[in-house]
Scaffold this motif. Structure first.
Motif, PDB file in Angstrom:
ATOM      1  N   GLU A  19       0.853  -1.188   0.000  1.00 31.58           N
ATOM      2  CA  GLU A  19       0.000   0.000   0.000  1.00 31.58           C
ATOM      3  C   GLU A  19       0.887   1.236   0.000  1.00 31.58           C
ATOM      4  O   GLU A  19       2.048   1.170   0.414  1.00 31.58           O
ATOM      5  CB  GLU A  19      -0.915   0.023   1.223  1.00 31.58           C
ATOM      6  N   TYR A  20       0.347   2.337  -0.476  1.00 33.26           N
ATOM      7  CA  TYR A  20       1.121   3.566  -0.473  1.00 33.26           C
ATOM      8  C   TYR A  20       1.306   4.059   0.962  1.00 33.26           C
ATOM      9  O   TYR A  20       0.354   4.125   1.736  1.00 33.26           O
ATOM     10  CB  TYR A  20       0.426   4.637  -1.300  1.00 33.26           C
ATOM     11  N   LEU A  21       2.522   4.420   1.302  1.00 34.68           N
ATOM     12  CA  LEU A  21       2.834   4.932   2.631  1.00 34.68           C
ATOM     13  C   LEU A  21       2.955   6.447   2.630  1.00 34.68           C
ATOM     14  O   LEU A  21       3.135   7.048   3.684  1.00 34.68           O
ATOM     15  CB  LEU A  21       4.138   4.301   3.143  1.00 34.68           C
ATOM     16  N   LEU A  22       2.885   7.056   1.445  1.00 37.16           N
ATOM     17  CA  LEU A  22       2.844   8.498   1.310  1.00 37.16           C
ATOM     18  C   LEU A  22       1.544   8.883   0.622  1.00 37.16           C
ATOM     19  O   LEU A  22       1.056   8.145  -0.246  1.00 37.16           O
ATOM     20  CB  LEU A  22       4.040   9.016   0.501  1.00 37.16           C
ATOM     21  N   PRO A  23       0.963  10.035   0.980  1.00 35.75           N
ATOM     22  CA  PRO A  23      -0.369  10.372   0.474  1.00 35.75           C
ATOM     23  C   PRO A  23      -0.416  10.931  -0.934  1.00 35.75           C
ATOM     24  O   PRO A  23      -1.485  11.008  -1.531  1.00 35.75           O
ATOM     25  CB  PRO A  23      -0.835  11.443   1.474  1.00 35.75           C
TER      26      PRO A  23
ATOM     27  N   SER B 126       0.223  -3.537  -6.315  1.00 34.26           N
ATOM     28  CA  SER B 126       0.327  -4.895  -5.773  1.00 34.26           C
ATOM     29  C   SER B 126      -1.029  -5.579  -5.674  1.00 34.26           C
ATOM     30  O   SER B 126      -1.102  -6.791  -5.475  1.00 34.26           O
ATOM     31  CB  SER B 126       0.970  -4.871  -4.382  1.00 34.26           C
ATOM     32  N   ALA B 127      -2.123  -4.800  -5.811  1.00 32.77           N
ATOM     33  CA  ALA B 127      -3.471  -5.361  -5.664  1.00 32.77           C
ATOM     34  C   ALA B 127      -3.919  -6.001  -6.969  1.00 32.77           C
ATOM     35  O   ALA B 127      -4.823  -5.528  -7.648  1.00 32.77           O
ATOM     36  CB  ALA B 127      -4.452  -4.272  -5.240  1.00 32.77           C
ATOM     37  N   SER B 128      -3.281  -7.101  -7.331  1.00 32.58           N
ATOM     38  CA  SER B 128      -3.594  -7.773  -8.599  1.00 32.58           C
ATOM     39  C   SER B 128      -4.806  -8.674  -8.490  1.00 32.58           C
ATOM     40  O   SER B 128      -5.386  -9.072  -9.491  1.00 32.58           O
ATOM     41  CB  SER B 128      -2.393  -8.600  -9.055  1.00 32.58           C
ATOM     42  N   GLY B 129      -5.168  -9.021  -7.251  1.00 34.62           N
ATOM     43  CA  GLY B 129      -6.285  -9.933  -7.072  1.00 34.62           C
ATOM     44  C   GLY B 129      -5.919 -11.381  -7.299  1.00 34.62           C
ATOM     45  O   GLY B 129      -6.761 -12.266  -7.221  1.00 34.62           O
ATOM     46  N   VAL B 130      -4.653 -11.648  -7.607  1.00 33.63           N
ATOM     47  CA  VAL B 130      -4.197 -13.016  -7.825  1.00 33.63           C
ATOM     48  C   VAL B 130      -3.488 -13.505  -6.577  1.00 33.63           C
ATOM     49  O   VAL B 130      -2.585 -12.845  -6.085  1.00 33.63           O
ATOM     50  CB  VAL B 130      -3.237 -13.080  -9.031  1.00 33.63           C
ATOM     51  N   PRO B 131      -3.870 -14.651  -6.011  1.00 38.51           N
ATOM     52  CA  PRO B 131      -3.192 -15.146  -4.838  1.00 38.51           C
ATOM     53  C   PRO B 131      -1.690 -15.297  -5.071  1.00 38.51           C
ATOM     54  O   PRO B 131      -1.257 -15.607  -6.172  1.00 38.51           O
ATOM     55  CB  PRO B 131      -3.853 -16.522  -4.596  1.00 38.51           C
TER      56      PRO B 131
END
Length: 292
Positions: A120-124, A233-238
């Motif tokens: 996840e992004y750690l900067l806004p 990183s949120a590819s939805g693939v396990p």
């Protein structure tokens, strides 16, 4: 607390976060000044380095992959003067820079911060609302919609439809490409249902950039939009079902090669500026060439 104050900017580290404030010197880039003060949590860092030169040195921060939407949106294409994570250090402050580097490194070790990518992004990202005029148009973003407006330099075929509004939900991706040599750059939005990609000068979802002073500011629009899109990183693939590492090896090798080429260009610039001596430049260049 560790602090280093230079004409190029001020870096402060309190043990938990770094606060980076751009300097007011006229040589500080328009992008860094527009970004303003940045606060980086320690967990966003992958490392820090200090490079000494004859007259000037460089402090550099290395962020964990995926931590910053600006770095992701620009894909490593920001020229060094626009890099918010480097600081020019005068030779009489080398001792302070070394102390600062040691303090950050010790904190990373004590906190056991991994150098691995983040999910996840750690900067806004840049604050909103945001509007930038450069190249053949103006790009504005309020957090929900991107608006593209054209100027008198826009090609007729693109300007004919008038201003364009893109809902964030319809944007699949964003990219910022600076001009290089004879090739113009662009800020481009990939939109659901859009036809095949055209050259930026004809693409109604892109602003064409010609290499002028304000071009880097379009990277702020790209970063602001990127920060509100799904993390890469949120590819939805396990994890267990992803393709084997070997299938991504050519892309990784190409990325490493591009990074080394950028480093060679940076070393050449430092040598021309007199920051690196002939000997220092030769040794650094040989080290990069060995890695290539």
């Amino acid at each position: 607390m560790a602090e280093i104050i230079q004409k190029d900017g001020i870096w402060v580290f309190d043990g938990d976060a770094l606060r980076l404030t751009p300097g007011r010197d006229r040589n500080v880039s328009v992008l860094r000044r527009a970004l303003g003060e940045l606060e980086l949590p320690l967990g966003a860092l992958a490392g820090i380095s200090f490079e000494q030169g004859r007259r000037q040195g460089r402090l550099r921060l290395r962020l964990r992959d995926g931590a910053d939407p600006l770095l992701h949106a620009t894909g490593g294409r920001l020229a060094e003067p626009h890099d918010p994570y480097r600081l020019t250090v005068e030779s009489d402050r080398y001792g302070v820079a070394e102390y600062f580097t040691d303090e950050v490194r010790d904190a990373l070790l004590l906190a056991q911060v991994p150098g691995t990518p983040v999910g996840e992004y750690l900067l806004p990202g840049p604050p909103l609302p945001l509007s930038v005029s450069a190249g053949d148009g103006t790009a504005s973003f309020d957090g929900e919609r991107v608006r593209l407006e054209w100027n008198w330099k826009t090609e007729d075929v693109k300007a004919a439809a008038g201003p364009r509004t893109l809902a964030l939900a319809d944007i699949l991706g964003v990219e910022w490409q600076p001009s290089a040599g004879l090739e113009n750059g662009h800020l481009r939005f990939r939109v659901a249902g859009a036809p095949a990609r055209e050259r930026a000068k004809y693409d109604p979802n892109a602003v064409e950039l010609w290499g002028f002073k304000r071009d880097p500011l379009m990277a702020l629009v790209a970063a602001a939009v990127q920060a509100r899109l799904p993390h890469p990183s949120a590819s939805g693939v396990p994890e267990v079902s992803r393709a084997p590492e070997v299938s991504r090896a050519p892309e990784a090798a190409e990325a490493d090669h591009d990074a080394l080429l950028r480093r060679l260009r940076e070393l050449g610039e430092l040598h021309r500026e007199g920051v690196l001596t002939d000997e220092e430049f030769t040794m650094a260049k040989q080290a990069v060439l060995k890695r290539m």
